[in-house]
Design a protein around this motif. Structure first.
Motif, mmCIF file in Angstrom:
data_model
loop_
_atom_site.group_PDB
_atom_site.id
_atom_site.type_symbol
_atom_site.label_atom_id
_atom_site.label_comp_id
_atom_site.label_asym_id
_atom_site.label_seq_id
_atom_site.Cartn_x
_atom_site.Cartn_y
_atom_site.Cartn_z
ATOM 1 N N VAL A 198 0.876 -1.096 -0.121
ATOM 2 C CA VAL A 198 -0.060 -0.017 0.154
ATOM 3 C C VAL A 198 0.870 1.146 0.026
ATOM 4 N N PRO A 199 0.371 2.327 -0.417
ATOM 5 C CA PRO A 199 1.239 3.467 -0.228
ATOM 6 C C PRO A 199 1.462 3.869 1.361
ATOM 7 N N GLY A 200 2.759 4.034 1.494
ATOM 8 C CA GLY A 200 3.646 3.867 2.798
ATOM 9 C C GLY A 200 4.146 2.732 3.201
ATOM 10 N N SER A 201 4.271 1.517 2.272
ATOM 11 C CA SER A 201 4.823 0.396 2.535
ATOM 12 C C SER A 201 6.377 0.573 2.518
ATOM 13 N N PRO A 202 7.123 0.372 3.456
ATOM 14 C CA PRO A 202 8.622 0.547 3.437
ATOM 15 C C PRO A 202 8.946 -0.408 2.347
ATOM 16 N N LEU A 203 10.261 -0.064 1.605
ATOM 17 C CA LEU A 203 11.063 -0.861 0.898
ATOM 18 C C LEU A 203 12.167 -0.930 1.364
ATOM 19 N N VAL A 204 12.647 -0.013 2.334
ATOM 20 C CA VAL A 204 14.159 0.202 2.770
ATOM 21 C C VAL A 204 13.923 0.647 4.201
ATOM 22 N N HIS A 205 14.920 0.165 5.032
ATOM 23 C CA HIS A 205 14.755 0.302 6.452
ATOM 24 C C HIS A 205 16.269 0.351 7.120
ATOM 25 N N ASP A 206 16.965 1.502 7.336
ATOM 26 C CA ASP A 206 17.969 1.439 7.828
ATOM 27 C C ASP A 206 19.219 0.721 6.852
ATOM 28 N N GLY A 207 19.083 1.095 5.711
ATOM 29 C CA GLY A 207 19.854 0.174 4.686
ATOM 30 C C GLY A 207 19.368 -1.061 4.293
ATOM 31 N N VAL A 208 18.466 -1.692 5.055
ATOM 32 C CA VAL A 208 18.274 -3.140 4.501
ATOM 33 C C VAL A 208 17.024 -3.107 3.665
ATOM 34 N N VAL B 4 21.954 -4.307 -5.948
ATOM 35 C CA VAL B 4 23.029 -4.599 -4.770
ATOM 36 C C VAL B 4 24.313 -4.759 -5.697
ATOM 37 N N ALA B 5 24.154 -5.330 -6.701
ATOM 38 C CA ALA B 5 25.194 -5.401 -7.941
ATOM 39 C C ALA B 5 26.053 -4.137 -7.971
ATOM 40 N N ARG B 6 25.238 -3.014 -8.183
ATOM 41 C CA ARG B 6 25.848 -1.625 -8.318
ATOM 42 C C ARG B 6 26.471 -1.374 -7.046
ATOM 43 N N ALA B 7 25.806 -1.377 -6.104
ATOM 44 C CA ALA B 7 26.456 -1.060 -4.740
ATOM 45 C C ALA B 7 27.898 -1.480 -4.521
ATOM 46 N N LEU B 8 28.064 -3.032 -4.996
ATOM 47 C CA LEU B 8 29.228 -3.802 -4.692
ATOM 48 C C LEU B 8 30.027 -3.246 -5.654
ATOM 49 N N ARG B 9 29.800 -3.097 -6.737
ATOM 50 C CA ARG B 9 30.692 -2.677 -7.830
ATOM 51 C C ARG B 9 31.296 -1.135 -7.683
ATOM 52 N N SER B 10 30.375 -0.281 -7.276
ATOM 53 C CA SER B 10 30.722 1.156 -7.393
ATOM 54 C C SER B 10 31.032 1.807 -5.756
ATOM 55 N N GLY B 11 30.284 0.929 -4.820
ATOM 56 C CA GLY B 11 30.220 1.482 -3.348
ATOM 57 C C GLY B 11 29.556 2.990 -3.451
ATOM 58 N N GLU B 12 28.646 3.159 -4.309
ATOM 59 C CA GLU B 12 27.918 4.459 -4.316
ATOM 60 C C GLU B 12 26.703 4.295 -4.398
ATOM 61 N N ALA B 13 25.914 3.255 -4.475
ATOM 62 C CA ALA B 13 24.464 3.213 -4.671
ATOM 63 C C ALA B 13 24.055 3.398 -3.462
ATOM 64 N N ARG B 14 22.917 3.967 -3.346
ATOM 65 C CA ARG B 14 22.272 4.091 -2.066
ATOM 66 C C ARG B 14 20.971 3.371 -1.629
ATOM 67 N N ALA B 15 20.594 3.192 -0.743
ATOM 68 C CA ALA B 15 19.403 2.257 -0.437
ATOM 69 C C ALA B 15 18.103 2.852 -0.915
ATOM 70 N N ASP B 16 17.945 4.013 -0.906
ATOM 71 C CA ASP B 16 16.874 4.493 -1.526
ATOM 72 C C ASP B 16 16.579 4.546 -3.035
ATOM 73 N N ASP B 17 18.041 4.351 -3.484
ATOM 74 C CA ASP B 17 17.974 4.248 -5.202
ATOM 75 C C ASP B 17 17.143 2.859 -5.532
ATOM 76 N N TYR B 18 17.128 1.853 -4.452
ATOM 77 C CA TYR B 18 16.202 0.749 -4.607
ATOM 78 C C TYR B 18 14.820 1.229 -4.532
#
Length: 392
Positions: A262-272, A303-317
């Motif tokens: 639903v609107p408001g469902s979290p997709l990320v929490h503290d980087g998880v 996750v693959a982008r984050a591991l390769r670049s070290g720059e991907a943020r959780a909110d990008d997901y």
């Protein structure tokens, strides 16, 4: 810090195994860097109607994973109400038994080299600088990135204290031999009986074709989106079964809950990252398998982008899920469910679905994850507007 794993996946269902397989097969992450833990042992009991819509089947096929278990092809659907009924023939996907399907995907992930361990539930989760320390009854290990893929009863959500964005949906499911009245399932059609919504059930009764031990069976059940509590849900199921010549006491009934997106469902929490039903599923149909597979693919790409670049943020997901066709589908579903399943005002919506071939065709295409062009949408809006005026 030296990490035990780059990625830790909690949950070994379709969301977790999809994320693991996409990481290894599509994103090229070394399988030994991916850990997956599952609290149950495969093949695990998983109450579920087992419908996997076409876009879930296609997503697995794109990474070389077949539907390697006994299954029935969904050849179309029938929409039924107390007064009307209509059908639409279209390849919608497959129906599987979850105990077999989940075990197959688990074996595929292990064969790909993922460090997968079942019978090992998560008991502790501690934030570290740049990653996480994770505890199970068997060990303690560390990982840079954590994916919560552990379903409606998510241990990760509980350990992180994530509050529910909406009430959970309720379902009962049973498998029986075909009955003389099962014309739809005998022809490979999935029956959605919306008549129960007239009595206040915020959902539908279903009869889906399935296969158990090589023999044709029918998966039956009732879905209640649970916007408002209904302690008498089982009574309504009993009446639906009785109309098909079955007594409630003669079937093995399994209950379970679903978490709607639903609107408001979290997709990320503290980087998880929350994936699959840990984030939410289709509120209108109660389906989550295909969505979990698709969301697992999106999580793997992030996750693959984050591991390769070290720059991907959780909110990008979170943004990627929200902008995706699947994310739009889930938001549309949350909006539709409250209108289609409204006891009184929803009758015109339900009648429109049962009576109009265009509505059933659009519903079938939407269910299978296909895009609806503006021409189809315009005709749908016009037809529904007329149906609402007539209903008023």
């Amino acid at each position: 810090m030296k990490w035990d794993f780059d990625v830790a996946i909690v949950g070994g269902g379709p969301a977790g195994t999809s994320a693991a397989l996409h990481l290894v097969r599509r994103e090229g992450i070394a399988p030994g860097c991916v850990a997956m833990v599952e609290k149950a042992r495969h093949p695990r009991v998983k109450p579920c109607a087992g419908a996997v819509s076409a876009w879930g089947v296609d997503a697995l096929g794109a990474i070389g994973v077949p539907i390697g278990v006994p299954h029935v092809v969904m050849r179309g659907l029938r929409v039924l109400t107390a007064e009307d009924g209509g059908e639409h023939a279209r390849m919608l996907g497959v129906v599987v038994r979850r105990c077999e399907f989940d075990a197959f995907l688990w074996s595929e992930a292990r064969a790909a080299g993922v460090r997968a361990s079942d019978g090992e539930g998560l008991t502790g989760l501690q934030r570290l600088t740049g990653g996480w320390r994770m505890k199970t009854p068997l060990r303690t290990f560390t990982a840079r990135i954590v994916l919560a893929c552990d379903g409606a009863g998510s241990s990760v959500r509980k350990l992180l204290g994530i509050r529910e964005a909406a009430r959970k949906g309720h379902l009962y499911v049973a498998e029986t031999s075909p009955r003389p009245c099962d014309d739809g399932p005998r022809r490979g059609l999935c029956d959605f009986d919306l008549g129960v919504a007239d009595d206040g059930i915020e959902g539908y009764y279903w009869d889906f074709p399935t296969v158990v031990d090589g023999a044709p069976r029918v998966s039956r059940g009732i879905y209640h989106a649970n916007f408002h509590a209904r302690p008498d849900l089982k009574d309504h199921l009993a009446r639906s079964l009785a109309r098909r010549g079955l007594a409630l006491g003669d079937v093995r009934l399994l209950p379970y809950s679903t978490r709607p997106f639903v609107p408001g469902s979290p997709l990320v929490h503290d980087g998880v990252l929350l994936v699959g039903e840990a984030a939410g599923i289709d509120a209108t149909t109660g389906e989550g398998i295909a969505q979990a597979i698709r969301m697992g693919a999106l999580a793997a790409a992030h996750v693959a982008r984050a591991l390769r670049s070290g720059e991907a943020r959780a909110d990008d997901y979170a943004n990627a899920v929200t902008r995706s066709r699947m994310g739009r589908h889930l938001r549309q579903s949350a909006w539709l469910a409250r209108r289609v399943y409204a006891s009184s005002s929803g009758r015109a919506w339900r009648s429109f679905l049962a009576r109009e071939p265009l509505a059933r065709e659009a519903g079938a295409r939407w269910y299978a994850g296909e895009r609806l062009g503006w021409g189809v949408k315009t005709r749908l809006v016009a037809g529904l507007a007329l149906a609402l005026v007539r209903g008023a």
